[in-house]
Design a protein around this motif. Structure first.
Motif, PDB file in Angstrom:
ATOM      1  N   ASN A 174       0.817  -1.340  -0.039  1.00 27.04           N
ATOM      2  CA  ASN A 174      -0.104  -0.054  -0.339  1.00 27.04           C
ATOM      3  C   ASN A 174       0.644   1.021  -0.513  1.00 27.04           C
ATOM      4  O   ASN A 174       1.081   2.613  -0.929  1.00 27.04           O
ATOM      5  N   TYR A 175       2.034   1.075   1.063  1.00 26.39           N
ATOM      6  CA  TYR A 175       2.674   2.239   0.931  1.00 26.39           C
ATOM      7  C   TYR A 175       3.608   2.320  -0.346  1.00 26.39           C
ATOM      8  O   TYR A 175       3.959   3.835  -0.620  1.00 26.39           O
ATOM      9  N   LEU A 176       4.380   1.180  -0.414  1.00 29.13           N
ATOM     10  CA  LEU A 176       4.914   1.618  -1.961  1.00 29.13           C
ATOM     11  C   LEU A 176       4.068   1.958  -4.019  1.00 29.13           C
ATOM     12  O   LEU A 176       5.204   2.776  -4.394  1.00 29.13           O
ATOM     13  N   ILE A 177       3.625   1.720  -3.418  1.00 26.91           N
ATOM     14  CA  ILE A 177       2.396   1.292  -4.614  1.00 26.91           C
ATOM     15  C   ILE A 177       1.443   2.435  -5.275  1.00 26.91           C
ATOM     16  O   ILE A 177       0.755   3.000  -5.417  1.00 26.91           O
ATOM     17  N   VAL A 178       0.313   1.765  -4.149  1.00 23.87           N
ATOM     18  CA  VAL A 178      -0.613   1.734  -4.034  1.00 23.87           C
ATOM     19  C   VAL A 178      -0.769   3.610  -3.653  1.00 23.87           C
ATOM     20  O   VAL A 178      -1.340   4.315  -4.879  1.00 23.87           O
ATOM     21  N   PHE A 238      -2.106   8.792  -5.609  1.00 20.06           N
ATOM     22  CA  PHE A 238      -1.357  10.419  -5.901  1.00 20.06           C
ATOM     23  C   PHE A 238      -0.778  11.384  -6.691  1.00 20.06           C
ATOM     24  O   PHE A 238      -0.009  11.827  -6.709  1.00 20.06           O
ATOM     25  N   LYS A 239      -0.358   9.959  -7.525  1.00 18.01           N
ATOM     26  CA  LYS A 239       0.479  10.573  -8.830  1.00 18.01           C
ATOM     27  C   LYS A 239      -0.643  11.631  -9.774  1.00 18.01           C
ATOM     28  O   LYS A 239       0.037  12.640 -10.550  1.00 18.01           O
ATOM     29  N   THR A 240      -1.858  11.292  -9.997  1.00 17.50           N
ATOM     30  CA  THR A 240      -3.193  11.984 -10.423  1.00 17.50           C
ATOM     31  C   THR A 240      -4.269  11.342  -9.372  1.00 17.50           C
ATOM     32  O   THR A 240      -4.787  10.377  -9.691  1.00 17.50           O
ATOM     33  N   PHE A 241      -4.479  12.183  -8.147  1.00 16.18           N
ATOM     34  CA  PHE A 241      -5.457  11.791  -7.508  1.00 16.18           C
ATOM     35  C   PHE A 241      -6.917  11.869  -8.258  1.00 16.18           C
ATOM     36  O   PHE A 241      -7.156  12.650  -8.685  1.00 16.18           O
ATOM     37  N   LYS A 242      -6.962  11.358  -7.978  1.00 19.95           N
ATOM     38  CA  LYS A 242      -9.266  11.470  -7.819  1.00 19.95           C
ATOM     39  C   LYS A 242      -9.280   9.785  -6.752  1.00 19.95           C
ATOM     40  O   LYS A 242      -8.636   8.566  -6.220  1.00 19.95           O
ATOM     41  N   TRP A 243     -10.898  10.026  -6.283  1.00 24.00           N
ATOM     42  CA  TRP A 243     -11.346   9.280  -5.679  1.00 24.00           C
ATOM     43  C   TRP A 243     -11.861   8.168  -5.341  1.00 24.00           C
ATOM     44  O   TRP A 243     -11.423   7.313  -4.875  1.00 24.00           O
ATOM     45  N   LYS A 244     -12.214   7.900  -6.845  1.00 26.02           N
ATOM     46  CA  LYS A 244     -11.946   6.757  -7.748  1.00 26.02           C
ATOM     47  C   LYS A 244     -10.977   5.183  -7.651  1.00 26.02           C
ATOM     48  O   LYS A 244     -11.269   4.357  -7.255  1.00 26.02           O
ATOM     49  N   ARG A 245      -9.739   6.137  -7.825  1.00 31.02           N
ATOM     50  CA  ARG A 245      -8.660   5.529  -7.650  1.00 31.02           C
ATOM     51  C   ARG A 245      -8.762   5.086  -6.478  1.00 31.02           C
ATOM     52  O   ARG A 245      -7.726   4.479  -5.804  1.00 31.02           O
ATOM     53  N   LEU A 246      -8.836   6.177  -5.954  1.00 32.05           N
ATOM     54  CA  LEU A 246      -7.963   6.141  -4.068  1.00 32.05           C
ATOM     55  C   LEU A 246      -9.305   4.454  -3.407  1.00 32.05           C
ATOM     56  O   LEU A 246      -8.102   4.047  -2.836  1.00 32.05           O
ATOM     57  N   PHE A 247     -10.243   4.853  -3.239  1.00 33.51           N
ATOM     58  CA  PHE A 247     -10.647   3.568  -3.538  1.00 33.51           C
ATOM     59  C   PHE A 247     -10.621   1.975  -4.072  1.00 33.51           C
ATOM     60  O   PHE A 247     -10.812   1.325  -3.403  1.00 33.51           O
ATOM     61  N   GLY A 248     -10.707   2.257  -5.214  1.00 36.97           N
ATOM     62  CA  GLY A 248      -9.896   1.198  -6.301  1.00 36.97           C
ATOM     63  C   GLY A 248      -8.473   0.394  -5.542  1.00 36.97           C
ATOM     64  O   GLY A 248      -7.840  -0.687  -5.300  1.00 36.97           O
ATOM     65  N   GLY A 249      -7.506   2.042  -4.876  1.00 38.16           N
ATOM     66  CA  GLY A 249      -6.276   1.053  -4.572  1.00 38.16           C
ATOM     67  C   GLY A 249      -6.457   0.772  -3.229  1.00 38.16           C
ATOM     68  O   GLY A 249      -5.785  -0.858  -3.071  1.00 38.16           O
ATOM     69  N   VAL A 250      -7.477   1.298  -1.867  1.00 36.42           N
ATOM     70  CA  VAL A 250      -7.204   0.078  -0.590  1.00 36.42           C
ATOM     71  C   VAL A 250      -8.218  -0.720  -1.095  1.00 36.42           C
ATOM     72  O   VAL A 250      -7.654  -1.749  -0.256  1.00 36.42           O
ATOM     73  N   PHE A 251      -9.607  -0.745  -1.969  1.00 34.12           N
ATOM     74  CA  PHE A 251      -9.611  -2.765  -2.163  1.00 34.12           C
ATOM     75  C   PHE A 251      -8.782  -3.266  -2.522  1.00 34.12           C
ATOM     76  O   PHE A 251      -8.586  -4.391  -2.089  1.00 34.12           O
ATOM     77  N   PHE A 308       1.072   9.773   4.187  1.00 30.31           N
ATOM     78  CA  PHE A 308       0.459  11.176   3.230  1.00 30.31           C
ATOM     79  C   PHE A 308       1.632  12.274   4.162  1.00 30.31           C
ATOM     80  O   PHE A 308       1.015  13.328   3.958  1.00 30.31           O
ATOM     81  N   VAL A 309       2.215  11.395   5.796  1.00 30.77           N
ATOM     82  CA  VAL A 309       2.624  12.424   6.601  1.00 30.77           C
ATOM     83  C   VAL A 309       3.640  13.177   5.977  1.00 30.77           C
ATOM     84  O   VAL A 309       4.124  14.030   5.868  1.00 30.77           O
ATOM     85  N   ILE A 310       4.607  12.015   5.330  1.00 28.56           N
ATOM     86  CA  ILE A 310       5.740  12.496   4.931  1.00 28.56           C
ATOM     87  C   ILE A 310       5.679  13.187   3.215  1.00 28.56           C
ATOM     88  O   ILE A 310       6.368  14.257   3.056  1.00 28.56           O
ATOM     89  N   TYR A 311       4.957  12.502   2.726  1.00 30.81           N
ATOM     90  CA  TYR A 311       3.761  12.742   1.423  1.00 30.81           C
ATOM     91  C   TYR A 311       4.292  14.632   1.810  1.00 30.81           C
ATOM     92  O   TYR A 311       4.337  15.481   1.218  1.00 30.81           O
ATOM     93  N   SER A 312       3.413  14.859   2.601  1.00 30.25           N
ATOM     94  CA  SER A 312       2.663  16.438   3.108  1.00 30.25           C
ATOM     95  C   SER A 312       4.166  17.336   2.956  1.00 30.25           C
ATOM     96  O   SER A 312       3.946  18.410   3.168  1.00 30.25           O
ATOM     97  N   ILE A 313       4.711  16.995   4.086  1.00 34.03           N
ATOM     98  CA  ILE A 313       6.421  17.695   5.010  1.00 34.03           C
ATOM     99  C   ILE A 313       7.174  17.669   2.993  1.00 34.03           C
ATOM    100  O   ILE A 313       7.155  18.930   2.852  1.00 34.03           O
ATOM    101  N   ARG A 314       6.950  16.575   3.062  1.00 29.31           N
ATOM    102  CA  ARG A 314       7.902  16.848   0.904  1.00 29.31           C
ATOM    103  C   ARG A 314       6.858  18.112   0.505  1.00 29.31           C
ATOM    104  O   ARG A 314       7.797  18.950  -0.331  1.00 29.31           O
ATOM    105  N   LEU A 315       5.977  17.654   0.278  1.00 27.86           N
ATOM    106  CA  LEU A 315       5.150  18.525  -0.870  1.00 27.86           C
ATOM    107  C   LEU A 315       4.878  20.294  -0.186  1.00 27.86           C
ATOM    108  O   LEU A 315       5.472  21.219  -0.916  1.00 27.86           O
TER     109      LEU A 315
END
Length: 340
Positions: A57-61, A66-79, A134-141
């Motif tokens: 989940n961390y390295l791939i999903v 978040f490469k191109t964020f979409k809610w469908k992609r988020l729910f799909g990744g979690v699933f 998300f915490v690490i990503y937010s700091i870097r962003l």
């Protein structure tokens, strides 16, 4: 290249501390009394599945989502992460342990109950890995956005200062003055070319992006004016292949390479300055080659290679490549930009 406070090394240290805390609060009952929980077979298999799902989940999903964020992609990744967890848990606890230890975790496997039960167990791995990422990503962003704002300010200042080379303008005006004085029929042409260059540097360069054809017209005007200034002794072989002339690029992305060649190059009929521009719907390739002058050091002038690379990094992060080749007699600069 950008390097923030959260480097790869620090990220690994954060993960190490994270796992130490997880195992500490899982297995240490009483640190003072040195009481520890002894993990059984299925707790070990659970942690194996937990760790694999965590990093899947961390390295791939999360990176994909978040490469191109979409809610469908988020729910799909979690699933997908949930399915990976469930499959791995079934594989380890119902197949591997059966073969190795003749034990299974679920004696009566009902598909619906098994899926619902693992929905609960998988949530911890997915939520924790998503939160940490998300915490690490937010700091870097946040750091990167701050850097971009500062770089934009610094680059804009350098860019505006370097838009017009005063020596070029003064020399050109002096040449035009001489042409007018001697009533040369080329004086009006020279004035027209200079006015086009001044118009471009005054108006077009203020825009974030301009049409590619405008940048090409500026380059042509610059070359023609140099030829007029030097009595047409400047030989340039210009080859332009553009699929879409309305393609937009930031101003002064191509011209510094041409200005450098005209400033430092040694030209002749046999060895003119070679300029090639090829633009498709997916890629821009710009190549400038010139013979190095005998007493001239070839290095990018104008806004400079460093400034150009910074602007490329801002406008085309991880989508460009610039190659500089300096052999015994020739200097070649090749810029490649991914337009997709």
């Amino acid at each position: 290249m950008y390097k923030g406070t959260v480097t790869k090394k620090l990220e690994c240290i954060i993960h190490l501390i994270y796992w130490i805390l997880i195992f500490y609060f899982t297995f240490v009952k009483n640190p003072i009394g040195r009481q520890f929980s002894v993990p059984d077979l299925f707790l070990c298999t659970y942690f194996i599945v937990f760790i694999i799902t965590f990093y899947f989940n961390y390295l791939i999903v999360m990176k994909t989502v978040f490469k191109t964020f979409k809610w469908k992609r988020l729910f799909g990744g979690v699933f997908v992460s949930y399915l990976v967890f469930t499959f791995l848990r079934f594989f380890f606890e119902q197949i591997v342990t059966k073969l190795l230890f003749d034990k299974v975790n679920y004696t009566d496997v009902n598909f619906l109950n098994y899926m619902l039960d693992n929905l609960h167990y998988s949530s911890m791995a997915i939520i924790l890995s998503s939160f940490l990422w998300f915490v690490i990503y937010s700091i870097r962003l946040l750091e990167y956005n701050k850097l971009i704002l500062e770089e934009n300010k610094n680059t804009e200042i350098k860019f505006l200062k370097a838009q017009i080379n005063p020596h070029f303008v003064f020399n050109t005006l002096n040449n035009i003055y001489s042409m007018v004085y001697f009533q040369s029929d080329k004086s009006l042409v020279a004035i027209d070319k200079l006015s086009k260059i001044m118009r471009f540097t005054t108006y077009e360069s203020q825009k974030e992006k301009i049409k590619l054809s405008d940048e090409v017209d500026y380059i042509k005007a610059y070359i023609e004016l140099e030829q007029l200034r030097h009595q047409e002794n400047v030989r340039v072989a210009l080859n332009v292949e553009i699929k879409n002339e309305f393609e937009e690029i930031p101003p002064y992305i191509l011209s510094p390479l041409v200005e450098n060649a005209l400033k430092h190059g040694e030209v002749s009929d046999s060895e003119p300055i070679e300029i090639q521009l090829k633009v498709s719907s997916e890629k821009l390739i710009f190549r400038v080659k010139n013979k190095i002058g005998t007493q001239k050091k070839d290095s990018l002038g104008g806004i400079g290679l460093d400034n150009l690379q910074k602007r490329l990094q801002i406008h085309y992060p991880e989508k460009h490549q610039i190659k500089i080749t300096n052999d015994e007699n020739h200097f070649t600069a090749e810029l490649e930009i991914d337009l997709k």
